[in-house]
Design a protein around this motif. Structure first.
Motif, mmCIF file in Angstrom:
data_model
loop_
_atom_site.group_PDB
_atom_site.id
_atom_site.type_symbol
_atom_site.label_atom_id
_atom_site.label_comp_id
_atom_site.label_asym_id
_atom_site.label_seq_id
_atom_site.Cartn_x
_atom_site.Cartn_y
_atom_site.Cartn_z
ATOM 1 N N PHE A 110 -51.916 3.794 -28.412
ATOM 2 C CA PHE A 110 -51.528 4.765 -27.401
ATOM 3 C C PHE A 110 -52.192 6.101 -27.708
ATOM 4 C CE2 PHE A 110 -47.444 2.160 -27.166
ATOM 5 C CZ PHE A 110 -47.897 1.448 -26.068
ATOM 6 N N CYS A 111 -52.319 6.953 -26.686
ATOM 7 C CA CYS A 111 -52.938 8.256 -26.938
ATOM 8 C C CYS A 111 -52.193 9.356 -26.207
ATOM 9 C CB CYS A 111 -54.412 8.251 -26.547
ATOM 10 S SG CYS A 111 -54.739 8.128 -24.783
ATOM 11 N N THR A 112 -52.401 10.574 -26.681
ATOM 12 C CA THR A 112 -51.801 11.753 -26.065
ATOM 13 C C THR A 112 -52.781 12.351 -25.059
ATOM 14 O OG1 THR A 112 -52.699 13.288 -27.700
ATOM 15 C CG2 THR A 112 -50.573 12.240 -28.219
ATOM 16 N N LEU A 113 -52.279 13.245 -24.211
ATOM 17 C CA LEU A 113 -53.138 13.941 -23.259
ATOM 18 C C LEU A 113 -54.168 14.795 -23.996
ATOM 19 C CD1 LEU A 113 -53.827 14.728 -20.339
ATOM 20 C CD2 LEU A 113 -52.043 16.488 -20.475
ATOM 21 N N GLU A 114 -53.746 15.434 -25.068
ATOM 22 C CA GLU A 114 -54.669 16.256 -25.852
ATOM 23 C C GLU A 114 -55.823 15.413 -26.395
ATOM 24 O OE1 GLU A 114 -54.683 18.917 -29.971
ATOM 25 O OE2 GLU A 114 -52.800 18.688 -28.841
ATOM 26 N N VAL A 133 -45.083 21.875 -20.074
ATOM 27 C CA VAL A 133 -45.591 21.252 -21.306
ATOM 28 C C VAL A 133 -46.971 20.623 -21.052
ATOM 29 C CG1 VAL A 133 -45.212 19.354 -22.925
ATOM 30 C CG2 VAL A 133 -43.319 20.857 -22.324
ATOM 31 N N ILE A 134 -47.102 19.959 -19.903
ATOM 32 C CA ILE A 134 -48.384 19.344 -19.548
ATOM 33 C C ILE A 134 -49.449 20.413 -19.307
ATOM 34 C CG2 ILE A 134 -49.572 18.012 -17.747
ATOM 35 C CD1 ILE A 134 -46.871 16.432 -17.447
ATOM 36 N N LEU A 135 -49.079 21.459 -18.573
ATOM 37 C CA LEU A 135 -50.041 22.518 -18.255
ATOM 38 C C LEU A 135 -50.537 23.237 -19.500
ATOM 39 C CD1 LEU A 135 -48.656 24.149 -14.984
ATOM 40 C CD2 LEU A 135 -50.902 23.095 -15.319
ATOM 41 N N LYS A 136 -49.676 23.382 -20.483
ATOM 42 C CA LYS A 136 -50.080 24.045 -21.726
ATOM 43 C C LYS A 136 -51.254 23.298 -22.359
ATOM 44 C CE LYS A 136 -48.177 25.861 -26.079
ATOM 45 N NZ LYS A 136 -49.145 25.255 -27.024
ATOM 46 N N VAL A 137 -51.151 21.963 -22.408
ATOM 47 C CA VAL A 137 -52.233 21.155 -22.967
ATOM 48 C C VAL A 137 -53.492 21.260 -22.102
ATOM 49 C CG1 VAL A 137 -52.966 18.806 -23.541
ATOM 50 C CG2 VAL A 137 -50.654 19.567 -24.105
ATOM 51 N N VAL A 138 -53.309 21.212 -20.788
ATOM 52 C CA VAL A 138 -54.455 21.297 -19.879
ATOM 53 C C VAL A 138 -55.194 22.620 -20.064
ATOM 54 C CG1 VAL A 138 -55.160 21.412 -17.457
ATOM 55 C CG2 VAL A 138 -53.466 19.715 -18.184
ATOM 56 N N HIS A 139 -54.440 23.718 -20.053
ATOM 57 C CA HIS A 139 -55.074 25.036 -20.166
ATOM 58 C C HIS A 139 -55.785 25.214 -21.500
ATOM 59 C CE1 HIS A 139 -53.607 26.174 -16.345
ATOM 60 N NE2 HIS A 139 -52.372 26.455 -16.689
ATOM 61 N N GLU A 140 -55.241 24.618 -22.562
ATOM 62 C CA GLU A 140 -55.827 24.794 -23.887
ATOM 63 C C GLU A 140 -57.035 23.885 -24.139
ATOM 64 O OE1 GLU A 140 -52.696 24.218 -26.710
ATOM 65 O OE2 GLU A 140 -51.704 26.123 -26.234
ATOM 66 N N HIS A 141 -57.103 22.743 -23.429
ATOM 67 C CA HIS A 141 -58.115 21.751 -23.801
ATOM 68 C C HIS A 141 -59.029 21.289 -22.668
ATOM 69 C CE1 HIS A 141 -56.327 21.199 -27.800
ATOM 70 N NE2 HIS A 141 -55.149 21.279 -27.189
ATOM 71 N N ALA A 142 -58.753 21.667 -21.425
ATOM 72 C CA ALA A 142 -59.531 21.130 -20.302
ATOM 73 C C ALA A 142 -60.971 21.625 -20.290
ATOM 74 C CB ALA A 142 -58.856 21.462 -18.979
ATOM 75 N N GLY A 143 -61.198 22.853 -20.719
ATOM 76 C CA GLY A 143 -62.548 23.406 -20.651
ATOM 77 C C GLY A 143 -63.045 23.408 -19.220
ATOM 78 N N ASP A 144 -64.266 22.912 -19.015
ATOM 79 C CA ASP A 144 -64.808 22.880 -17.655
ATOM 80 C C ASP A 144 -64.698 21.491 -17.023
ATOM 81 O OD1 ASP A 144 -66.642 21.539 -19.171
ATOM 82 O OD2 ASP A 144 -68.364 22.782 -18.620
ATOM 83 N N ARG A 145 -63.882 20.618 -17.604
ATOM 84 C CA ARG A 145 -63.696 19.275 -17.037
ATOM 85 C C ARG A 145 -62.990 19.379 -15.687
ATOM 86 N NH1 ARG A 145 -63.605 14.180 -19.703
ATOM 87 N NH2 ARG A 145 -63.324 15.161 -21.746
ATOM 88 N N ARG A 146 -63.424 18.578 -14.730
ATOM 89 C CA ARG A 146 -62.768 18.563 -13.420
ATOM 90 C C ARG A 146 -61.396 17.903 -13.540
ATOM 91 N NH1 ARG A 146 -67.078 15.263 -10.359
ATOM 92 N NH2 ARG A 146 -67.170 14.412 -12.473
ATOM 93 N N ILE A 147 -60.398 18.554 -12.963
ATOM 94 C CA ILE A 147 -59.017 18.081 -13.053
ATOM 95 C C ILE A 147 -58.398 18.070 -11.667
ATOM 96 C CG2 ILE A 147 -56.720 18.511 -14.042
ATOM 97 C CD1 ILE A 147 -58.768 17.961 -16.178
ATOM 98 N N MET A 148 -57.612 17.044 -11.392
ATOM 99 C CA MET A 148 -56.704 17.061 -10.249
ATOM 100 C C MET A 148 -55.386 16.460 -10.717
ATOM 101 S SD MET A 148 -58.089 13.898 -7.856
ATOM 102 C CE MET A 148 -56.550 13.641 -6.963
ATOM 103 N N PHE A 149 -54.300 16.888 -10.082
ATOM 104 C CA PHE A 149 -52.985 16.332 -10.375
ATOM 105 C C PHE A 149 -52.518 15.510 -9.177
ATOM 106 C CE2 PHE A 149 -52.952 20.300 -12.943
ATOM 107 C CZ PHE A 149 -52.702 19.753 -14.193
ATOM 108 N N SER A 150 -51.688 14.504 -9.444
ATOM 109 C CA SER A 150 -51.085 13.732 -8.358
ATOM 110 C C SER A 150 -49.708 13.268 -8.813
ATOM 111 C CB SER A 150 -51.962 12.525 -7.989
ATOM 112 O OG SER A 150 -52.197 11.700 -9.115
#
Length: 363
Positions: free
Chosen positions: A150-154, A189-206
């Motif tokens: 299993f893996c984490t979002l980070e 909690v999810i957004l914290k990880v996204v903001h810290e690690h997303a960089g310039d990767r394209r993201i969408m939520f659903s």
């Protein structure tokens, strides 16, 4: 025409018209293919070995998909008891102890408890055996040809090859009623990880959870948010989940950018495509019918902007390798000017009408 094949699955980003500081995954004028849970979901009950090839929602599956000609991978995120966003689809996780099936809710586990199931990073450890229960109550041992932990979002942000984008499904239990405070906590909690690690990767939520989808849009303006719906295939207490018309309303009310619909709902109600476009919303589809190349191709002609599929390699090749010059020319015209509705010949309409009932019965 190799050049045509090459651009068939690229995303064209909108120039201008967005709020300052806001990212976008489209004004999408070219078809988008997304890998479902990476390289495809696991269906342990399926006789098709491709559905049991790679462990779904794993780094192994994500990176295998990232090598294929697709724009996004889709995966499910839940938050553990100790506030770690993890990638796992089901609400419950099953193991067996002394021959008895034991189930635990994923969100009631700590990260370390969750990671104690299945394959272990430290090979000297032995993970708890994994089982899975289908909707009809059957239980299968979760065995695949190529397994993974299993893996984490980070970890996904740090270890999945770029530039593949992430469609992050915000997973909540249909059977539970959540307070705004509970939803806000999980999304923060999810957004914290996204903001810290997303960089310039394209993201969408659903999300299938309408309040969660609308709340995610209020909590951030940078990334697009889509509402997931099966369009009435199943009926829920929350009526917002029971039709494409309700889905449009959810999006307009919450300032969402689009709808991800079960594909059967689109073919049962093709007129909804025009209404979704009139509302200036994007439209993607998901579902097992999207593993049939002809079904995906017809959606493209009808105006659907992208699909979530399990058989990524097969579907991308099936569309790109279509050898009908007439359909390729029509597709090019449609790509150049998406304001024009696709014009179907009698033969194409007949093909679609004859194909769909048969496929819906078989799937």
């Amino acid at each position: 025409d190799s050049d045509f094949k090459r651009v068939s699955f690229s995303v064209v980003l909108k120039e201008g018209g967005e709020r300052e500081g806001e990212e976008t995954i489209g004004s999408i004028t070219k078809f988008v293919v997304m890998g479902h849970r990476g390289s495809g979901m696991n269906m342990l009950q399926s006789p098709d070995p491709r559905m049991k090839s790679l462990k779904e929602n794993s780094l192994l599956s994500f990176n295998a998909a990232a090598k294929l000609p697709l724009d996004f991978i889709e995966f499910d995120v839940q938050v553990t008891k100790d506030d770690c966003p993890v990638i796992f689809h089901d609400n419950f996780i099953f193991t067996q102890q002394q021959g008895v099936l034991v189930e635990k809710r994923v969100t009631d586990l700590t990260l370390q408890e969750l990671l104690s199931y299945g394959p272990q990073k430290d090979e000297s450890n032995v993970g708890k055996p994994l089982f899975r229960k289908t909707k009809d109550g059957r239980v299968f041992e979760w065995k695949v040809e190529q397994d993974d932990c299993f893996c984490t979002l980070e970890e996904a942000f740090n270890k999945v090859e770029s530039p593949v984008g992430f469609n992050i499904e915000l997973k909540f239990d249909d059977q539970l009623v959540y307070t705004k405070q509970q939803l806000t906590h999980s999304l923060d909690v999810i957004l914290k990880v996204v903001h810290e690690h997303a960089g310039d990767r394209r993201i969408m939520f659903s999300s299938f959870q309408p309040d969660a989808a609308q709340l995610m849009r209020k909590l951030q303006q940078k990334y697009h948010v889509f509402f997931l719906t099966n369009g009435g295939s199943e009926i829920y207490t929350d009526t917002r989940r029971n039709s494409l018309e309700e889905a449009i309303h959810v999006c307009l009310e919450g300032g969402l950018q689009g709808i991800v619909s079960e594909v059967k709902a689109i073919f049962r109600n093709p007129g909804a495509i025009a209404r979704i476009k009139e509302a200036k919303l994007s439209l993607f589809t998901y579902g097992q019918l999207n593993n049939v190349g002809e079904v995906v191709y017809m959606q493209h002609l009808m105006g659907v902007e992208g699909v979530i599929v399990d058989l990524v390699d097969e579907i991308t090749r099936a569309i790109s390798d279509n050898d009908s010059d007439k359909k390729v020319d029509q597709l090019r015209k449609f790509q150049r000017n998406t304001t024009l509705p696709p014009q179907f010949s009698k033969e194409e309409l007949s093909f679609l009408l004859n194909l769909m009932p048969q496929l819906m019965v078989n799937h």
